[in-house]
Scaffold this active site. Structure first.
Site, PDB file in Angstrom:
ATOM      1  N   ASP A 338       0.859  -1.185   0.000  1.00 61.41           N
ATOM      2  CA  ASP A 338       0.000   0.000   0.000  1.00 61.41           C
ATOM      3  C   ASP A 338       0.896   1.236   0.000  1.00 61.41           C
ATOM      4  OD1 ASP A 338      -2.165   1.713   0.150  1.00 61.41           O
ATOM      5  OD2 ASP A 338      -2.957   0.918   2.031  1.00 61.41           O
ATOM      6  N   HIS A 339       0.289   2.371  -0.266  1.00 64.13           N
ATOM      7  CA  HIS A 339       1.008   3.649  -0.281  1.00 64.13           C
ATOM      8  C   HIS A 339       0.961   4.296   1.101  1.00 64.13           C
ATOM      9  CE1 HIS A 339      -0.344   3.978  -4.754  1.00 64.13           C
ATOM     10  NE2 HIS A 339       0.872   3.454  -4.694  1.00 64.13           N
ATOM     11  N   HIS A 487      -4.853   4.293   1.327  1.00 69.31           N
ATOM     12  CA  HIS A 487      -5.981   3.389   1.100  1.00 69.31           C
ATOM     13  C   HIS A 487      -5.971   2.801  -0.313  1.00 69.31           C
ATOM     14  CE1 HIS A 487      -7.488   4.614   4.990  1.00 69.31           C
ATOM     15  NE2 HIS A 487      -7.422   5.872   4.615  1.00 69.31           N
ATOM     16  N   HIS A 488      -4.792   2.331  -0.713  1.00 67.80           N
ATOM     17  CA  HIS A 488      -4.634   1.676  -2.015  1.00 67.80           C
ATOM     18  C   HIS A 488      -3.991   0.301  -1.848  1.00 67.80           C
ATOM     19  CE1 HIS A 488      -4.215   6.076  -3.603  1.00 67.80           C
ATOM     20  NE2 HIS A 488      -5.492   5.730  -3.510  1.00 67.80           N
ATOM     21  N   PRO A 489      -4.565  -0.572  -1.021  1.00 69.78           N
ATOM     22  CA  PRO A 489      -3.932  -1.877  -0.787  1.00 69.78           C
ATOM     23  C   PRO A 489      -4.061  -2.790  -2.007  1.00 69.78           C
ATOM     24  CG  PRO A 489      -6.081  -1.826   0.266  1.00 69.78           C
ATOM     25  CD  PRO A 489      -5.834  -0.440  -0.263  1.00 69.78           C
TER      26      PRO A 489
END
Length: 549
Positions: A338-339, A487-489
């Site tokens: 994730d980021h 919130h980019h898993p």
């Protein structure tokens, strides 16, 4: 009430509502609820004798699942059943907490958001891992940024059939774009995308752009174009203040009325059922079993991986520790990426800040000094998403600094076999020293922009990391203590060839070692792309759907 009792009560309530919903929604397609659980082998031997709920069951109605449901039901001879754990709403009448673009993460409302928390990890504190629980999934609670993975992301993945050039038709197919060139953008797709201009964004966001230009960065008109290294307004899937999620865009009233498409909301899946190595259906949390010719998991990076693990697909040792019979020994959950993001926060001058909508409007996308050629590993987004009561002036803004090419990876695993128990999520942010160095560089870059006119004229004071944080150690301490997720898993079930030990699915998103089971969502990305993931997930679903006759 302890967690075990709480989960038991949730199961009872959810189970009763599902039984009622089943009779009302599925009708003749439903399979009678099993009053008593049978051993897996015995029940699966009966699978072929049971009536089919559909030709294809899709689990999860989010960014990918809604696309798959629409495209696969385009064939009116194919019966499609879409199962969604969250609610369903009329496409034009979602509640404001989901529909309004200035509300992100459904404000933490558990009716629409899963409420996951991460392990503390290197940064030493838990992070809210927001995921949408509604038809539309996380596309219903995100920032509505409509950007694609870069050509360099696809080159890095190096998957036959998945180059940027091969994906471009699907990126175009999904969008109805205002702005940009016809060569790059579609005009007739389901998802409305609007390229913002300087006139559309707020005074603070324009000042951020101008301060970035003053620091030597270029102006970017289209971040999906060949050169994205610079600053400019975002493209957004927002129309008249409404975040257009995939439940609205793809599952229109007309599509939902199809006789061969059944959408069953408030229906949570426990596991996939197998007959030998072939997926034959799913079991719900209340024990009900639904059978189909093929199962597609689109539950998202966390949801799909958890279902796979409960179904016996995952690392052998982990399955054995929970006494889950193994169907396939695959590295599910071992490559979670994730980021990480840090909020360089400012108290604003009330007399100069001006209009604050859209809350997200402009970004700088560039590279750190250690980035590889062509890599854009830093985002700085100018946003009004700020708890204004925390500002001494009662108004503030944030320069959100994200590392978009992290080297640190984490893991997802099960706490128990209980489907109502949240999975263990370890993002492992900043465990790699290179990630700390690059994010530090990004924060310094943001602070310099914040001190440059015309943006500096809007600032009353820097709040985070604050004027006292001048040394690298002090800045890193602030980063570590308040780090969040973008919130980019992704990547809990990565795509790859069969001989790749890190791969869970093949180039058609079919799970290795079993039949009639696919995973279609962000979990199949080999690693996280250098941008918000939603549009690339939608394009991936479009591509996989095109493989069906």
């Amino acid at each position: 009430m302890n967690n075990e009792t709480h989960n038991s009560e949730r199961r009872k309530l959810l189970g009763n509502s599902l039984i009622t919903a089943a009779a009302a929604v599925i009708g003749s397609f439903s399979v009678p609820v099993q009053a008593n659980f049978e051993p897996a082998e015995k029940s699966n031997q009966k699978a072929r004798k049971m009536p089919l709920a559909a030709d294809i069951i899709i689990v999860g109605g989010g960014s990918a699942g809604a696309v798959m449901a629409r495209r696969l039901s385009d064939n009116n001879k194919r019966r499609v059943l879409l199962l969604e754990a969250g609610h369903s709403f009329d496409p034009k009448h979602y509640p404001d907490v989901v529909a309004k673009s200035h509300v992100l993460g459904a404000n933490g409302n558990p009716e629409f958001e899963w409420g996951y928390k991460t392990e503390p990890g290197y940064v030493g504190h838990a992070i809210s891992a927001v995921r949408g629980k509604v038809i539309g999934g996380s596309s219903a609670v995100n920032g509505a940024v409509a950007l694609r993975a870069r050509p360099d992301d696809f080159k890095r993945w190096n998957l036959p059939g998945w180059s940027y050039e091969e994906m471009l038709p699907y990126f175009k197919k999904l969008e109805s774009r205002i702005g940009g060139s016809n060569a790059l953008h579609g005009r007739n797709g389901p998802l409305p995308v609007r390229q913002l201009t300087r006139a559309d964004i707020t005074p603070m966001q324009r000042a951020f752009m101008d301060a970035s230009l003053a620091n030597g960065f270029k102006a970017i008109v289209d971040f999906d174009g060949p050169d994205a290294n610079g600053v400019g307004p975002y493209p957004m899937n927002i129309v008249d203040g409404v975040r257009v999620n995939t439940g609205m865009a793809y599952l229109t009233a007309e599509v939902r009325a199809r006789k061969n498409l059944t959408i069953r909301p408030d229906t949570m899946v426990d596991k996939v059922l197998f007959e030998g190595k072939r997926a034959v259906g799913v079991q719900l949390v209340n024990g009900e079993k639904l059978f189909a010719g093929e199962v597609i998991l689109s539950g998202g990076t966390y949801g799909s991986a958890a279902i796979l693990l409960r179904s016996g697909i995952g690392p052998q040792e982990h399955l054995r520790s929970l006494s889950i019979p193994m169907v396939a020994n695959l590295p599910v959950g071992l490559n979670l990426v994730d980021h990480p993001i840090y909020y360089n926060a400012y108290a604003a001058r009330p007399e100069t800040i001006g209009e604050q909508s859209p809350v997200i409007g402009a970004k700088l996308w560039t590279h750190s000094s250690s980035a590889t050629p062509g890599e854009l590993d830093l985002h700085i987004t100018a946003t009004h998403l700020f708890p204004h009561e925390q500002s001494p002036t009662k108004v503030g803004f944030v320069l959100a600094v994200a590392l978009t090419r992290p080297l640190s990876s984490g893991r997802l695993s099960l706490v128990s076999r209980d489907p109502m128990a949240a999975p263990r999520i370890d993002l492992n942010f900043l465990s790699a020293p290179q990630d700390r160095a690059r994010l530090l560089e990004g924060v310094k870059m943001a602070r310099k922009i914040g001190q440059t006119g015309p943006l500096a004229a809007l600032v009353s004071a820097e709040l985070k990391p604050g004027p006292a944080a001048q040394s690298d150690d002090a800045i890193l301490a602030s980063i570590k203590s308040t780090l969040d997720t973008y919130h980019h898993p992704t990547s809990t079930a990565p795509m790859g060839r069969r001989n790749n030990p890190a791969a869970v699915v093949d180039l058609e998103c079919k799970v290795h070692g079993v039949e009639a089971l696919r995973v279609v969502d962000a979990s199949v990305f080999p690693d996280v792309p250098s941008v918000a993931t939603n549009v690339t997930v939608i394009a991936t679903a479009e591509r996989i759907a095109s493989m069906f006759a």
